[in-house]
Design a protein around this motif. Structure first.
Motif, PDB file in Angstrom:
ATOM      1  N   GLY A 124      -1.985  -7.393  -1.826  1.00  0.00           N
ATOM      2  CA  GLY A 124      -1.605  -6.859  -3.126  1.00  0.00           C
ATOM      3  C   GLY A 124      -2.682  -6.010  -3.767  1.00  0.00           C
ATOM      4  N   PHE A 125      -2.728  -6.086  -5.078  1.00  0.00           N
ATOM      5  CA  PHE A 125      -3.656  -5.283  -5.867  1.00  0.00           C
ATOM      6  C   PHE A 125      -4.588  -6.176  -6.669  1.00  0.00           C
ATOM      7  CE2 PHE A 125      -0.095  -2.587  -5.014  1.00  0.00           C
ATOM      8  CZ  PHE A 125      -0.581  -1.282  -4.967  1.00  0.00           C
ATOM      9  N   ALA A 126      -5.843  -5.807  -6.690  1.00  0.00           N
ATOM     10  CA  ALA A 126      -6.799  -6.504  -7.556  1.00  0.00           C
ATOM     11  C   ALA A 126      -6.626  -6.009  -8.984  1.00  0.00           C
ATOM     12  CB  ALA A 126      -8.222  -6.247  -7.070  1.00  0.00           C
ATOM     13  N   GLY A 127      -6.995  -6.851  -9.915  1.00  0.00           N
ATOM     14  CA  GLY A 127      -7.033  -6.407 -11.299  1.00  0.00           C
ATOM     15  C   GLY A 127      -8.331  -5.649 -11.548  1.00  0.00           C
ATOM     16  N   VAL A 128      -8.242  -4.499 -12.188  1.00  0.00           N
ATOM     17  CA  VAL A 128      -9.433  -3.671 -12.444  1.00  0.00           C
ATOM     18  C   VAL A 128      -9.448  -3.237 -13.903  1.00  0.00           C
ATOM     19  CG1 VAL A 128     -10.574  -1.479 -11.950  1.00  0.00           C
ATOM     20  CG2 VAL A 128      -9.632  -2.844 -10.068  1.00  0.00           C
ATOM     21  N   ASP A 129     -10.539  -3.531 -14.581  1.00  0.00           N
ATOM     22  CA  ASP A 129     -10.734  -3.101 -15.976  1.00  0.00           C
ATOM     23  C   ASP A 129     -12.109  -2.451 -16.104  1.00  0.00           C
ATOM     24  OD1 ASP A 129      -8.295  -4.283 -17.283  1.00  0.00           O
ATOM     25  OD2 ASP A 129      -9.185  -6.138 -16.508  1.00  0.00           O
ATOM     26  N   LEU A 130     -12.130  -1.324 -16.751  1.00  0.00           N
ATOM     27  CA  LEU A 130     -13.404  -0.649 -17.034  1.00  0.00           C
ATOM     28  C   LEU A 130     -13.792  -0.931 -18.488  1.00  0.00           C
ATOM     29  CD1 LEU A 130     -12.630   0.789 -14.386  1.00  0.00           C
ATOM     30  CD2 LEU A 130     -13.468   2.925 -15.400  1.00  0.00           C
ATOM     31  N   LYS A 131     -15.017  -1.419 -18.649  1.00  0.00           N
ATOM     32  CA  LYS A 131     -15.535  -1.594 -20.000  1.00  0.00           C
ATOM     33  C   LYS A 131     -16.116  -0.248 -20.463  1.00  0.00           C
ATOM     34  CE  LYS A 131     -16.801  -6.502 -19.711  1.00  0.00           C
ATOM     35  NZ  LYS A 131     -17.925  -7.472 -19.852  1.00  0.00           N
ATOM     36  N   THR A 132     -15.746   0.151 -21.642  1.00  0.00           N
ATOM     37  CA  THR A 132     -16.258   1.429 -22.174  1.00  0.00           C
ATOM     38  C   THR A 132     -16.714   1.252 -23.625  1.00  0.00           C
ATOM     39  OG1 THR A 132     -14.225   2.286 -23.196  1.00  0.00           O
ATOM     40  CG2 THR A 132     -14.446   2.550 -20.803  1.00  0.00           C
ATOM     41  N   ASN A 133     -17.349   2.272 -24.141  1.00  0.00           N
ATOM     42  CA  ASN A 133     -17.781   2.215 -25.533  1.00  0.00           C
ATOM     43  C   ASN A 133     -16.608   2.342 -26.509  1.00  0.00           C
ATOM     44  OD1 ASN A 133     -17.293   4.882 -24.869  1.00  0.00           O
ATOM     45  ND2 ASN A 133     -18.905   5.695 -26.204  1.00  0.00           N
ATOM     46  N   SER A 134     -15.429   2.579 -25.951  1.00  0.00           N
ATOM     47  CA  SER A 134     -14.238   2.673 -26.802  1.00  0.00           C
ATOM     48  C   SER A 134     -13.248   1.532 -26.546  1.00  0.00           C
ATOM     49  CB  SER A 134     -13.526   4.021 -26.563  1.00  0.00           C
ATOM     50  OG  SER A 134     -14.357   5.101 -26.916  1.00  0.00           O
ATOM     51  N   GLY A 135     -13.714   0.525 -25.805  1.00  0.00           N
ATOM     52  CA  GLY A 135     -12.827  -0.594 -25.480  1.00  0.00           C
ATOM     53  C   GLY A 135     -12.577  -0.688 -23.978  1.00  0.00           C
ATOM     54  N   THR A 136     -11.627  -1.511 -23.599  1.00  0.00           N
ATOM     55  CA  THR A 136     -11.331  -1.741 -22.174  1.00  0.00           C
ATOM     56  C   THR A 136     -10.241  -0.786 -21.696  1.00  0.00           C
ATOM     57  OG1 THR A 136     -11.918  -4.082 -22.324  1.00  0.00           O
ATOM     58  CG2 THR A 136     -10.513  -3.430 -20.487  1.00  0.00           C
ATOM     59  N   VAL A 137     -10.483  -0.198 -20.529  1.00  0.00           N
ATOM     60  CA  VAL A 137      -9.485   0.669 -19.885  1.00  0.00           C
ATOM     61  C   VAL A 137      -9.016  -0.034 -18.617  1.00  0.00           C
ATOM     62  CG1 VAL A 137      -9.055   2.893 -18.799  1.00  0.00           C
ATOM     63  CG2 VAL A 137     -10.578   2.749 -20.793  1.00  0.00           C
ATOM     64  N   SER A 138      -7.723  -0.383 -18.545  1.00  0.00           N
ATOM     65  CA  SER A 138      -7.177  -1.073 -17.374  1.00  0.00           C
ATOM     66  C   SER A 138      -6.618  -0.078 -16.380  1.00  0.00           C
ATOM     67  CB  SER A 138      -6.070  -2.046 -17.800  1.00  0.00           C
ATOM     68  OG  SER A 138      -6.586  -3.051 -18.640  1.00  0.00           O
ATOM     69  N   ALA A 139      -6.911  -0.307 -15.103  1.00  0.00           N
ATOM     70  CA  ALA A 139      -6.432   0.597 -14.056  1.00  0.00           C
ATOM     71  C   ALA A 139      -4.957   0.364 -13.788  1.00  0.00           C
ATOM     72  CB  ALA A 139      -7.241   0.379 -12.784  1.00  0.00           C
ATOM     73  N   GLU A 140      -4.266   1.408 -13.393  1.00  0.00           N
ATOM     74  CA  GLU A 140      -2.844   1.350 -13.055  1.00  0.00           C
ATOM     75  C   GLU A 140      -2.680   1.373 -11.540  1.00  0.00           C
ATOM     76  OE1 GLU A 140       0.199   4.806 -13.444  1.00  0.00           O
ATOM     77  OE2 GLU A 140       0.226   3.725 -15.357  1.00  0.00           O
ATOM     78  N   ARG A 141      -1.757   0.555 -11.027  1.00  0.00           N
ATOM     79  CA  ARG A 141      -1.540   0.504  -9.580  1.00  0.00           C
ATOM     80  C   ARG A 141      -0.922   1.802  -9.075  1.00  0.00           C
ATOM     81  NH1 ARG A 141       1.103  -5.577  -8.899  1.00  0.00           N
ATOM     82  NH2 ARG A 141      -0.696  -6.740  -9.735  1.00  0.00           N
ATOM     83  N   THR A 142      -1.284   2.160  -7.852  1.00  0.00           N
ATOM     84  CA  THR A 142      -0.758   3.394  -7.266  1.00  0.00           C
ATOM     85  C   THR A 142       0.666   3.234  -6.738  1.00  0.00           C
ATOM     86  OG1 THR A 142      -1.663   2.833  -5.089  1.00  0.00           O
ATOM     87  CG2 THR A 142      -3.063   4.125  -6.578  1.00  0.00           C
ATOM     88  N   GLY A 143       1.069   2.009  -6.462  1.00  0.00           N
ATOM     89  CA  GLY A 143       2.425   1.783  -5.935  1.00  0.00           C
ATOM     90  C   GLY A 143       2.533   1.868  -4.429  1.00  0.00           C
ATOM     91  N   GLU A 144       1.429   1.999  -3.726  1.00  0.00           N
ATOM     92  CA  GLU A 144       1.455   2.032  -2.264  1.00  0.00           C
ATOM     93  C   GLU A 144       1.795   0.648  -1.705  1.00  0.00           C
ATOM     94  OE1 GLU A 144      -1.975   4.166  -0.451  1.00  0.00           O
ATOM     95  OE2 GLU A 144      -2.592   4.432  -2.536  1.00  0.00           O
ATOM     96  N   PRO A 145       2.282   0.582  -0.451  1.00  0.00           N
ATOM     97  CA  PRO A 145       2.542  -0.718   0.183  1.00  0.00           C
ATOM     98  C   PRO A 145       1.276  -1.561   0.220  1.00  0.00           C
ATOM     99  CG  PRO A 145       3.532   1.054   1.462  1.00  0.00           C
ATOM    100  CD  PRO A 145       2.664   1.714   0.420  1.00  0.00           C
ATOM    101  N   ALA A 146       1.453  -2.868   0.057  1.00  0.00           N
ATOM    102  CA  ALA A 146       0.293  -3.770   0.008  1.00  0.00           C
ATOM    103  C   ALA A 146       0.505  -4.960   0.937  1.00  0.00           C
ATOM    104  CB  ALA A 146       0.064  -4.243  -1.428  1.00  0.00           C
ATOM    105  N   PRO A 147       0.420  -4.750   2.258  1.00  0.00           N
ATOM    106  CA  PRO A 147       0.632  -5.847   3.215  1.00  0.00           C
ATOM    107  C   PRO A 147      -0.493  -6.871   3.159  1.00  0.00           C
ATOM    108  CG  PRO A 147      -0.180  -3.906   4.368  1.00  0.00           C
ATOM    109  CD  PRO A 147       0.110  -3.478   2.953  1.00  0.00           C
ATOM    110  N   ALA A 148      -0.155  -8.109   3.556  1.00  0.00           N
ATOM    111  CA  ALA A 148      -1.158  -9.183   3.559  1.00  0.00           C
ATOM    112  C   ALA A 148      -2.184  -8.959   4.668  1.00  0.00           C
ATOM    113  CB  ALA A 148      -0.483 -10.531   3.741  1.00  0.00           C
ATOM    114  N   THR A 149      -3.408  -9.347   4.394  1.00  0.00           N
ATOM    115  CA  THR A 149      -4.497  -9.235   5.364  1.00  0.00           C
ATOM    116  C   THR A 149      -5.159 -10.597   5.525  1.00  0.00           C
ATOM    117  OG1 THR A 149      -4.970  -6.924   4.797  1.00  0.00           O
ATOM    118  CG2 THR A 149      -6.746  -8.169   5.848  1.00  0.00           C
ATOM    119  N   VAL A 150      -5.331 -11.042   6.779  1.00  0.00           N
ATOM    120  CA  VAL A 150      -6.104 -12.259   7.030  1.00  0.00           C
ATOM    121  C   VAL A 150      -7.566 -11.853   7.111  1.00  0.00           C
ATOM    122  CG1 VAL A 150      -6.576 -14.151   8.627  1.00  0.00           C
ATOM    123  CG2 VAL A 150      -4.213 -13.432   8.206  1.00  0.00           C
TER     124      VAL A 150
END
Length: 221
Positions: A124-150
């Motif tokens: 899947g997708f990790a959660g990603v947030d950028l801390k900035t001097n104007s607050g937190t900016v959360s990343a948006e998922r690209t929507g690409e396939p996310a197969p499981a990885t061992v």
């Protein structure tokens, strides 16, 4: 008189022989009657023993089959347990600038290294947030396939974060830190931001930061 005595004696002998023969016949008949139940009982006992032996064989086969199925189920359970999901505490999280000259957007690669002492599954997708001097900016998922990885113990897998370069000539939005949350986890890791110092100012219509699925930035040793 002598003739009569001999005749009487002869008759007595014949009568005695007839009586003996009758007694022998009666004894034989009695013996036959007593032998018949014993023979029937022996046959019945033999049949019962054979039936019991056959029944015991079926139970033994059933027990062996049940044991094999239980062992297979246990083995399957152990395999699933060995590849349970990767936990935040088991992962070493690092980030580095991965921008290539000529790319439209800048890129940061985030790497998860499995240090938990066991193989684990990550997808899947990790959660990603950028801390900035104007607050937190959360990343948006690209929507690409996310197969499981061992993810084998000691191995690594990476994903990318893309963001626009600040070419406006202004100071933009200054990035002060990166917060990463592994997929399906709630515990986060805070890292230094390795990319460009700032993002361009947006009109607030959406986030300019994108995050790709696990494995989108390659898998290493």
């Amino acid at each position: 008189m002598r003739v009569n005595k001999l005749t009487i004696a002869a008759l007595a002998v014949v009568a005695g022989l007839s009586l003996t023969a009758c007694q022998n016949d009666d004894d034989a008949a009695a013996t036959g009657q007593s032998d018949s139940p014993a023979s029937s009982s022996s046959s019945s006992s033999s049949s019962s023993s054979s039936s019991s032996s056959s029944s015991g064989g079926s139970d033994s086969d059933g027990s062996a089959q049940g044991t094999a199925e239980d062992s297979a189920g246990e083995s399957s359970g152990q395999e699933q347990s060995a590849t349970g999901k990767c936990r935040t505490d088991e992962l070493e999280v690092t980030a580095q600038d991965n921008t290539i000259d000529g790319d439209e957007d800048n890129t940061v690669a985030v790497t998860f290294t499995n240090g938990g002492g066991r193989d684990c599954s990550i997808a899947g997708f990790a959660g990603v947030d950028l801390k900035t001097n104007s607050g937190t900016v959360s990343a948006e998922r690209t929507g690409e396939p996310a197969p499981a990885t061992v993810l084998k113990d000691g191995k690594s897998v990476s994903f990318f974060i893309s963001y626009p370069a600040n070419d406006t000539g202004g100071s933009g939005v200054r990035v002060t830190g990166l917060v990463v949350t592994p997929p399906n986890e709630t515990k986060s890791v805070t890292l230094d931001w390795p990319g460009a110092a700032s993002l361009p100012v947006t009109d607030g219509s959406g986030t300019p930061v994108k995050v790709g699925p696990i494995g989108s930035a390659g898998q290493g040793d």
